[in-house]
Design a protein around this motif. Sequence first.
Motif, PDB file in Angstrom:
ATOM      1  N   MET A  29       0.844  -1.198   0.000  1.00 42.22           N
ATOM      2  CA  MET A  29       0.000   0.000   0.000  1.00 42.22           C
ATOM      3  C   MET A  29       0.879   1.247   0.000  1.00 42.22           C
ATOM      4  SD  MET A  29      -2.903   1.114   2.761  1.00 42.22           S
ATOM      5  CE  MET A  29      -3.722   2.695   2.618  1.00 42.22           C
ATOM      6  N   GLU A  30       0.548   2.214  -0.831  1.00 40.28           N
ATOM      7  CA  GLU A  30       1.306   3.449  -0.891  1.00 40.28           C
ATOM      8  C   GLU A  30       0.985   4.340   0.305  1.00 40.28           C
ATOM      9  OE1 GLU A  30       0.726   5.482  -4.522  1.00 40.28           O
ATOM     10  OE2 GLU A  30       1.934   4.069  -5.708  1.00 40.28           O
ATOM     11  N   PRO A  31       1.941   5.156   0.710  1.00 40.07           N
ATOM     12  CA  PRO A  31       1.666   6.078   1.818  1.00 40.07           C
ATOM     13  C   PRO A  31       0.659   7.145   1.409  1.00 40.07           C
ATOM     14  CG  PRO A  31       3.808   6.550   0.852  1.00 40.07           C
ATOM     15  CD  PRO A  31       3.320   5.269   0.211  1.00 40.07           C
ATOM     16  N   ASN A  32       0.092   7.774   2.400  1.00 39.13           N
ATOM     17  CA  ASN A  32      -0.819   8.905   2.180  1.00 39.13           C
ATOM     18  C   ASN A  32       0.039  10.106   1.793  1.00 39.13           C
ATOM     19  OD1 ASN A  32      -2.447  11.208   2.512  1.00 39.13           O
ATOM     20  ND2 ASN A  32      -3.705  10.191   4.070  1.00 39.13           N
ATOM     21  N   TRP A  33       0.113  10.389   0.471  1.00 43.18           N
ATOM     22  CA  TRP A  33       1.019  11.427   0.008  1.00 43.18           C
ATOM     23  C   TRP A  33       0.585  12.813   0.455  1.00 43.18           C
ATOM     24  CZ3 TRP A  33       5.513   9.779  -0.997  1.00 43.18           C
ATOM     25  CH2 TRP A  33       5.710   8.516  -1.600  1.00 43.18           C
ATOM     26  N   ALA A  34      -0.726  13.043   0.581  1.00 41.50           N
ATOM     27  CA  ALA A  34      -1.195  14.351   1.059  1.00 41.50           C
ATOM     28  C   ALA A  34      -0.705  14.605   2.477  1.00 41.50           C
ATOM     29  CB  ALA A  34      -2.724  14.411   0.992  1.00 41.50           C
ATOM     30  N   LEU A  35      -0.717  13.555   3.294  1.00 37.62           N
ATOM     31  CA  LEU A  35      -0.222  13.693   4.666  1.00 37.62           C
ATOM     32  C   LEU A  35       1.298  13.775   4.685  1.00 37.62           C
ATOM     33  CD1 LEU A  35      -1.248  13.813   7.566  1.00 37.62           C
ATOM     34  CD2 LEU A  35      -1.131  11.322   7.652  1.00 37.62           C
ATOM     35  N   ALA A  36       1.963  12.977   3.855  1.00 35.25           N
ATOM     36  CA  ALA A  36       3.419  12.989   3.819  1.00 35.25           C
ATOM     37  C   ALA A  36       3.958  14.343   3.361  1.00 35.25           C
ATOM     38  CB  ALA A  36       3.923  11.884   2.891  1.00 35.25           C
ATOM     39  N   SER A  37       3.232  15.013   2.476  1.00 33.78           N
ATOM     40  CA  SER A  37       3.708  16.298   1.951  1.00 33.78           C
ATOM     41  C   SER A  37       3.700  17.403   2.998  1.00 33.78           C
ATOM     42  CB  SER A  37       2.844  16.717   0.758  1.00 33.78           C
ATOM     43  OG  SER A  37       1.522  17.042   1.176  1.00 33.78           O
ATOM     44  N   LYS A  38       3.045  17.166   4.117  1.00 36.98           N
ATOM     45  CA  LYS A  38       2.994  18.177   5.177  1.00 36.98           C
ATOM     46  C   LYS A  38       4.244  18.181   6.056  1.00 36.98           C
ATOM     47  CE  LYS A  38      -1.988  18.707   5.775  1.00 36.98           C
ATOM     48  NZ  LYS A  38      -3.093  18.747   6.756  1.00 36.98           N
ATOM     49  N   ARG A  39       5.165  17.289   5.788  1.00 38.30           N
ATOM     50  CA  ARG A  39       6.314  17.157   6.687  1.00 38.30           C
ATOM     51  C   ARG A  39       7.083  18.458   6.894  1.00 38.30           C
ATOM     52  NH1 ARG A  39      10.445  12.128   7.345  1.00 38.30           N
ATOM     53  NH2 ARG A  39      11.779  13.080   8.940  1.00 38.30           N
ATOM     54  N   PRO A  40       7.407  19.243   5.842  1.00 40.64           N
ATOM     55  CA  PRO A  40       8.122  20.508   6.101  1.00 40.64           C
ATOM     56  C   PRO A  40       7.341  21.456   7.024  1.00 40.64           C
ATOM     57  CG  PRO A  40       8.257  19.931   3.785  1.00 40.64           C
ATOM     58  CD  PRO A  40       7.263  18.996   4.389  1.00 40.64           C
ATOM     59  N   ALA A  41       6.029  21.540   6.825  1.00 36.99           N
ATOM     60  CA  ALA A  41       5.219  22.409   7.674  1.00 36.99           C
ATOM     61  C   ALA A  41       5.190  21.906   9.108  1.00 36.99           C
ATOM     62  CB  ALA A  41       3.794  22.513   7.124  1.00 36.99           C
ATOM     63  N   LEU A  42       5.076  20.588   9.286  1.00 34.96           N
ATOM     64  CA  LEU A  42       5.019  20.038  10.636  1.00 34.96           C
ATOM     65  C   LEU A  42       6.373  20.144  11.336  1.00 34.96           C
ATOM     66  CD1 LEU A  42       2.742  16.903  10.086  1.00 34.96           C
ATOM     67  CD2 LEU A  42       2.103  19.223  10.815  1.00 34.96           C
ATOM     68  N   GLU A  43       7.452  20.044  10.587  1.00 33.70           N
ATOM     69  CA  GLU A  43       8.777  20.236  11.190  1.00 33.70           C
ATOM     70  C   GLU A  43       8.956  21.695  11.622  1.00 33.70           C
ATOM     71  OE1 GLU A  43      11.393  18.806   8.155  1.00 33.70           O
ATOM     72  OE2 GLU A  43      11.359  16.734   8.911  1.00 33.70           O
ATOM     73  N   ALA A  44       8.503  22.631  10.782  1.00 31.45           N
ATOM     74  CA  ALA A  44       8.579  24.041  11.160  1.00 31.45           C
ATOM     75  C   ALA A  44       7.725  24.307  12.390  1.00 31.45           C
ATOM     76  CB  ALA A  44       8.117  24.917   9.992  1.00 31.45           C
ATOM     77  N   ARG A  45       6.547  23.710  12.432  1.00 30.41           N
ATOM     78  CA  ARG A  45       5.668  23.873  13.595  1.00 30.41           C
ATOM     79  C   ARG A  45       6.353  23.377  14.869  1.00 30.41           C
ATOM     80  NH1 ARG A  45      -0.235  23.718  14.182  1.00 30.41           N
ATOM     81  NH2 ARG A  45      -0.701  23.138  16.348  1.00 30.41           N
ATOM     82  N   ALA A  46       7.005  22.224  14.784  1.00 36.02           N
ATOM     83  CA  ALA A  46       7.687  21.670  15.955  1.00 36.02           C
ATOM     84  C   ALA A  46       8.789  22.612  16.440  1.00 36.02           C
ATOM     85  CB  ALA A  46       8.264  20.293  15.622  1.00 36.02           C
ATOM     86  N   ARG A  47       9.552  23.193  15.510  1.00 35.30           N
ATOM     87  CA  ARG A  47      10.617  24.120  15.900  1.00 35.30           C
ATOM     88  C   ARG A  47      10.026  25.366  16.571  1.00 35.30           C
ATOM     89  NH1 ARG A  47      12.692  22.420  10.839  1.00 35.30           N
ATOM     90  NH2 ARG A  47      11.830  24.256   9.801  1.00 35.30           N
ATOM     91  N   ILE A  48       8.903  25.846  16.064  1.00 30.58           N
ATOM     92  CA  ILE A  48       8.267  27.028  16.652  1.00 30.58           C
ATOM     93  C   ILE A  48       7.804  26.724  18.079  1.00 30.58           C
ATOM     94  CG2 ILE A  48       6.229  28.521  16.491  1.00 30.58           C
ATOM     95  CD1 ILE A  48       6.558  28.223  13.384  1.00 30.58           C
ATOM     96  N   LEU A  49       7.201  25.565  18.291  1.00 33.49           N
ATOM     97  CA  LEU A  49       6.761  25.191  19.637  1.00 33.49           C
ATOM     98  C   LEU A  49       7.951  25.075  20.590  1.00 33.49           C
ATOM     99  CD1 LEU A  49       4.032  22.528  18.757  1.00 33.49           C
ATOM    100  CD2 LEU A  49       3.654  24.802  19.703  1.00 33.49           C
ATOM    101  N   GLN A  50       9.053  24.506  20.104  1.00 34.09           N
ATOM    102  CA  GLN A  50      10.245  24.399  20.943  1.00 34.09           C
ATOM    103  C   GLN A  50      10.774  25.788  21.313  1.00 34.09           C
ATOM    104  OE1 GLN A  50      12.688  21.992  18.405  1.00 34.09           O
ATOM    105  NE2 GLN A  50      11.408  20.171  18.681  1.00 34.09           N
ATOM    106  N   SER A  51      10.746  26.714  20.362  1.00 32.77           N
ATOM    107  CA  SER A  51      11.231  28.069  20.621  1.00 32.77           C
ATOM    108  C   SER A  51      10.319  28.807  21.601  1.00 32.77           C
ATOM    109  CB  SER A  51      11.337  28.847  19.303  1.00 32.77           C
ATOM    110  OG  SER A  51      12.296  28.269  18.449  1.00 32.77           O
TER     111      SER A  51
END
Length: 303
Positions: free
Chosen positions: A1-23
């Motif tokens: 089964m292929e991954p959910n590409w719509a969800l996978a494409s959010k990775r840069p945004a979710l990584e940025a979000r995580a950095r903002i929360l840490q800051s």
Amino acid sequence: MEPNWALASKRPALEARARILQSIRAFFVGRDYLEVETPQRIPGNAPESYIDAVASGDWFLHTSPELCMKRLLAAGYPRLFQLCRCWRDGERGDRHLPEFTMLEWYRSHCDYHTLMTECEALLRTLAPSGALRWQGQTLDLSAPWERLSVAEAFSRYASVPLRQALDSDRFDQHLTQEIEPQLGRTTPTFLIEYPAELAALARHKPDDPTVAERFELYLCGLELANAFSELTDAPEQRQRFAHEEAQRRAAGKPPYPSPERFLAELPAMPPAAGIALGVDRLVMLLTDTPRIDEIVAFPPEIL
């Protein structure tokens, strides 16, 4: 089964979000704030006519951690912050989610002017270049931020005077349609000194009781935060809650229980100020993202 590409494409945004929360956490820890967690399922929220809670059995999911955090202030904790999930029924759009992330912080022995200064420091920390670019607009965070009273904003931007908007019960309509799009266009704008009747939990100005020591923060026409100097007069707070509850019932909304433990402990709370800041909108602004769905992993429609 292929991954959910719509969800996978959010990775840069979710990584940025995580950095903002840490800051954000580092910012408050560095200023001697204690991070706390309070229950998200509670017997009742502060009754406010324009906010609808989500029922959870006989209790409710909290619309804000405000009441519990103020009880901690009353117990002697001087500086508190919390990053948590909140729920508000019926809120959905490009800038709204019914379940969202809130940053709230409270500080004793200060007023809303102190929180304006801390907002400036927080945003400048999160955008160290001194500029914020969102959807073709550029804000200068290093310049003095605008402080504009509600009365001045109506005089400058609205089609009717403030008093007329209040008397016709169309304040929110004029604010959202005519005023908000003009705010925070070159530097962030603190919209200050709200009419007293629009600040159910805020202290009135001692030298002008017709207005409250409340502000909302706007960047690029987007409301980001709501803050005020806290009301610590328990009988007055009870009276205001009763007024808000009467307005809710007149509008056909379900009744809310009175937050009795909060009211009982309120007299022990020192002079203080508190603020609620929408984290999802903050991430939108810092990542130049137009829609709130793009900076959360799971908007409700895909669950």
